[in-house]
Design a protein around this motif. Sequence first.
Motif, PDB file in Angstrom:
ATOM      1  N   TYR A  19      -5.679-100.821  43.680  1.00 23.78           N
ATOM      2  CA  TYR A  19      -5.589 -99.925  44.827  1.00 23.78           C
ATOM      3  C   TYR A  19      -6.417-100.503  45.962  1.00 23.78           C
ATOM      4  N   GLU A  20      -5.854-100.546  47.142  1.00 22.09           N
ATOM      5  CA  GLU A  20      -6.546-101.065  48.310  1.00 22.09           C
ATOM      6  C   GLU A  20      -6.488-100.013  49.408  1.00 22.09           C
ATOM      7  N   SER A  21      -7.619 -99.758  50.043  1.00 25.05           N
ATOM      8  CA  SER A  21      -7.627 -98.797  51.147  1.00 25.05           C
ATOM      9  C   SER A  21      -8.477 -99.328  52.295  1.00 25.05           C
ATOM     10  N   ARG A  22      -8.209 -98.783  53.468  1.00 24.11           N
ATOM     11  CA  ARG A  22      -8.953 -99.150  54.673  1.00 24.11           C
ATOM     12  C   ARG A  22      -9.506 -97.871  55.274  1.00 24.11           C
ATOM     13  N   VAL A  23     -10.767 -97.935  55.730  1.00 22.24           N
ATOM     14  CA  VAL A  23     -11.443 -96.723  56.177  1.00 22.24           C
ATOM     15  C   VAL A  23     -12.298 -97.015  57.415  1.00 22.24           C
ATOM     16  N   CYS A  24     -12.392 -96.040  58.282  1.00 22.81           N
ATOM     17  CA  CYS A  24     -13.321 -96.051  59.410  1.00 22.81           C
ATOM     18  C   CYS A  24     -14.597 -95.360  58.939  1.00 22.81           C
ATOM     19  N   VAL A  25     -15.730 -96.052  59.016  1.00 20.60           N
ATOM     20  CA  VAL A  25     -17.013 -95.472  58.588  1.00 20.60           C
ATOM     21  C   VAL A  25     -17.672 -94.846  59.814  1.00 20.60           C
ATOM     22  N   LYS A  26     -17.831 -93.526  59.779  1.00 21.33           N
ATOM     23  CA  LYS A  26     -18.420 -92.824  60.921  1.00 21.33           C
ATOM     24  C   LYS A  26     -19.846 -92.380  60.648  1.00 21.33           C
ATOM     25  N   ASP A  27     -20.279 -92.403  59.420  1.00 23.99           N
ATOM     26  CA  ASP A  27     -21.629 -91.976  59.056  1.00 23.99           C
ATOM     27  C   ASP A  27     -22.510 -93.202  58.839  1.00 23.99           C
ATOM     28  N   ARG A  28     -23.585 -93.305  59.595  1.00 23.32           N
ATOM     29  CA  ARG A  28     -24.467 -94.483  59.519  1.00 23.32           C
ATOM     30  C   ARG A  28     -25.146 -94.631  58.163  1.00 23.32           C
ATOM     31  N   GLU A  29     -25.236 -93.549  57.396  1.00 22.73           N
ATOM     32  CA  GLU A  29     -25.879 -93.617  56.076  1.00 22.73           C
ATOM     33  C   GLU A  29     -25.143 -94.559  55.125  1.00 22.73           C
ATOM     34  N   TYR A  30     -23.848 -94.727  55.333  1.00 21.29           N
ATOM     35  CA  TYR A  30     -23.047 -95.528  54.415  1.00 21.29           C
ATOM     36  C   TYR A  30     -22.898 -96.977  54.841  1.00 21.29           C
ATOM     37  N   LEU A  31     -23.553 -97.387  55.916  1.00 21.41           N
ATOM     38  CA  LEU A  31     -23.438 -98.766  56.390  1.00 21.41           C
ATOM     39  C   LEU A  31     -24.144 -99.727  55.452  1.00 21.41           C
ATOM     40  N   LYS A  32     -23.554-100.879  55.277  1.00 19.65           N
ATOM     41  CA  LYS A  32     -24.146-101.950  54.482  1.00 19.65           C
ATOM     42  C   LYS A  32     -24.022-103.234  55.263  1.00 19.65           C
ATOM     43  N   GLU A  33     -24.670-104.256  54.765  1.00 16.87           N
ATOM     44  CA  GLU A  33     -24.597-105.580  55.373  1.00 16.87           C
ATOM     45  C   GLU A  33     -23.149-106.059  55.396  1.00 16.87           C
ATOM     46  N   GLU A  34     -22.792-106.798  56.438  1.00 13.21           N
ATOM     47  CA  GLU A  34     -21.430-107.313  56.545  1.00 13.21           C
ATOM     48  C   GLU A  34     -21.109-108.200  55.351  1.00 13.21           C
ATOM     49  N   GLY A  35     -19.905-108.051  54.848  1.00 10.39           N
ATOM     50  CA  GLY A  35     -19.465-108.814  53.687  1.00 10.39           C
ATOM     51  C   GLY A  35     -19.011-107.878  52.583  1.00 10.39           C
ATOM     52  N   CYS A  36     -18.711-108.459  51.430  1.00  9.54           N
ATOM     53  CA  CYS A  36     -18.188-107.685  50.306  1.00  9.54           C
ATOM     54  C   CYS A  36     -19.279-107.389  49.292  1.00  9.54           C
ATOM     55  N   HIS A  37     -19.224-106.193  48.753  1.00  5.41           N
ATOM     56  CA  HIS A  37     -20.224-105.717  47.796  1.00  5.41           C
ATOM     57  C   HIS A  37     -19.506-105.230  46.539  1.00  5.41           C
ATOM     58  N   PRO A  38     -19.407-106.084  45.505  1.00  5.43           N
ATOM     59  CA  PRO A  38     -18.710-105.688  44.276  1.00  5.43           C
ATOM     60  C   PRO A  38     -19.607-104.840  43.370  1.00  5.43           C
ATOM     61  N   ARG A  39     -18.967-104.023  42.539  1.00  4.20           N
ATOM     62  CA  ARG A  39     -19.714-103.263  41.532  1.00  4.20           C
ATOM     63  C   ARG A  39     -18.766-102.780  40.448  1.00  4.20           C
ATOM     64  N   GLU A  40     -19.308-102.594  39.288  1.00  2.00           N
ATOM     65  CA  GLU A  40     -18.547-102.059  38.156  1.00  2.00           C
ATOM     66  C   GLU A  40     -18.447-100.548  38.318  1.00  2.00           C
ATOM     67  N   VAL A  41     -17.286-100.006  38.041  1.00  2.00           N
ATOM     68  CA  VAL A  41     -17.078 -98.559  38.044  1.00  2.00           C
ATOM     69  C   VAL A  41     -16.436 -98.184  36.718  1.00  2.00           C
ATOM     70  N   ALA A  42     -16.353 -96.875  36.452  1.00  2.00           N
ATOM     71  CA  ALA A  42     -15.777 -96.425  35.189  1.00  2.00           C
ATOM     72  C   ALA A  42     -14.395 -97.021  34.991  1.00  2.00           C
ATOM     73  N   SER A  43     -14.197 -97.707  33.907  1.00  2.00           N
ATOM     74  CA  SER A  43     -12.908 -98.307  33.526  1.00  2.00           C
ATOM     75  C   SER A  43     -12.408 -99.349  34.515  1.00  2.00           C
ATOM     76  N   GLY A  44     -13.305-100.013  35.228  1.00  2.00           N
ATOM     77  CA  GLY A  44     -12.809-101.025  36.140  1.00  2.00           C
ATOM     78  C   GLY A  44     -13.842-101.640  37.055  1.00  2.00           C
ATOM     79  N   TYR A  45     -13.373-101.943  38.258  1.00  2.00           N
ATOM     80  CA  TYR A  45     -14.132-102.745  39.198  1.00  2.00           C
ATOM     81  C   TYR A  45     -13.795-102.293  40.615  1.00  2.00           C
ATOM     82  N   MET A  46     -14.794-102.325  41.502  1.00  2.00           N
ATOM     83  CA  MET A  46     -14.571-101.969  42.898  1.00  2.00           C
ATOM     84  C   MET A  46     -15.297-102.965  43.792  1.00  2.00           C
TER      85      MET A  46
END
Length: 143
Positions: free
Chosen positions: A78-105
Motif C-alpha cells: 500500500y502506498e499513500s501520499r499525505v500533506c503534513v500540517k502538524d509540526r509535531e510529526y515532522l522528521k528529517e528529510e529522507g525515508c524512515h523505515p520501521r517494522e510494524v505488526a505483520s509487516g514493514y512501513m
Amino acid sequence: MDEFARRMVVLACVFFGVLLRSTDCLSCYQCNVYIRGTPWPCDSDKGMRKVDDCHACLKTFTRSYLHNTFHDQILTNYESRVCVKDREYLKEEGCHPREVASGYMKRCFCYDDYCNASGRASVTLAALLGIIVSGIFVRKSIS
C-alpha cells in the motif's frame, strides 16, 4: 570583519532563509487516504489531490501480510501520499523505515512543492545551494 567572515554570515543567512522557506507553505499531493469519510485512491478518476499550506510532504509505503484463512497469507502493498500540517510529526528529510505488526512501513518526508509525486529522488534547494557554496569555498581555499 574580514572577507571570509562576511561570506560565512551571508552564507548562513541564505542557507537558513532557504531552509525555513522550504518547511512552510508547501504544496503536496494526497491520495490513498480518507477525506471526510470518502476514500481518495491514487488511481481513481479524481487522481491525486493537490493540497496547500503543508509543512512537509509525506509518502508512505506499507507492506503487510493479511491472514485470510488458517495458514494462508496474502501479501499487500500500500502506498499513500499525505500533506503534513502538524509540526509535531515532522522528521528529517529522507525515508524512515520501521517494522510494524505483520509487516514493514517506510515513511519518506520531503520539503519541496509536490515532491511526494513519484518514486524518483529529489534534491532540495537548500541541499543544492549547500553543495554549490561548498564547492566554491573548497575551490577558493585550494587556489
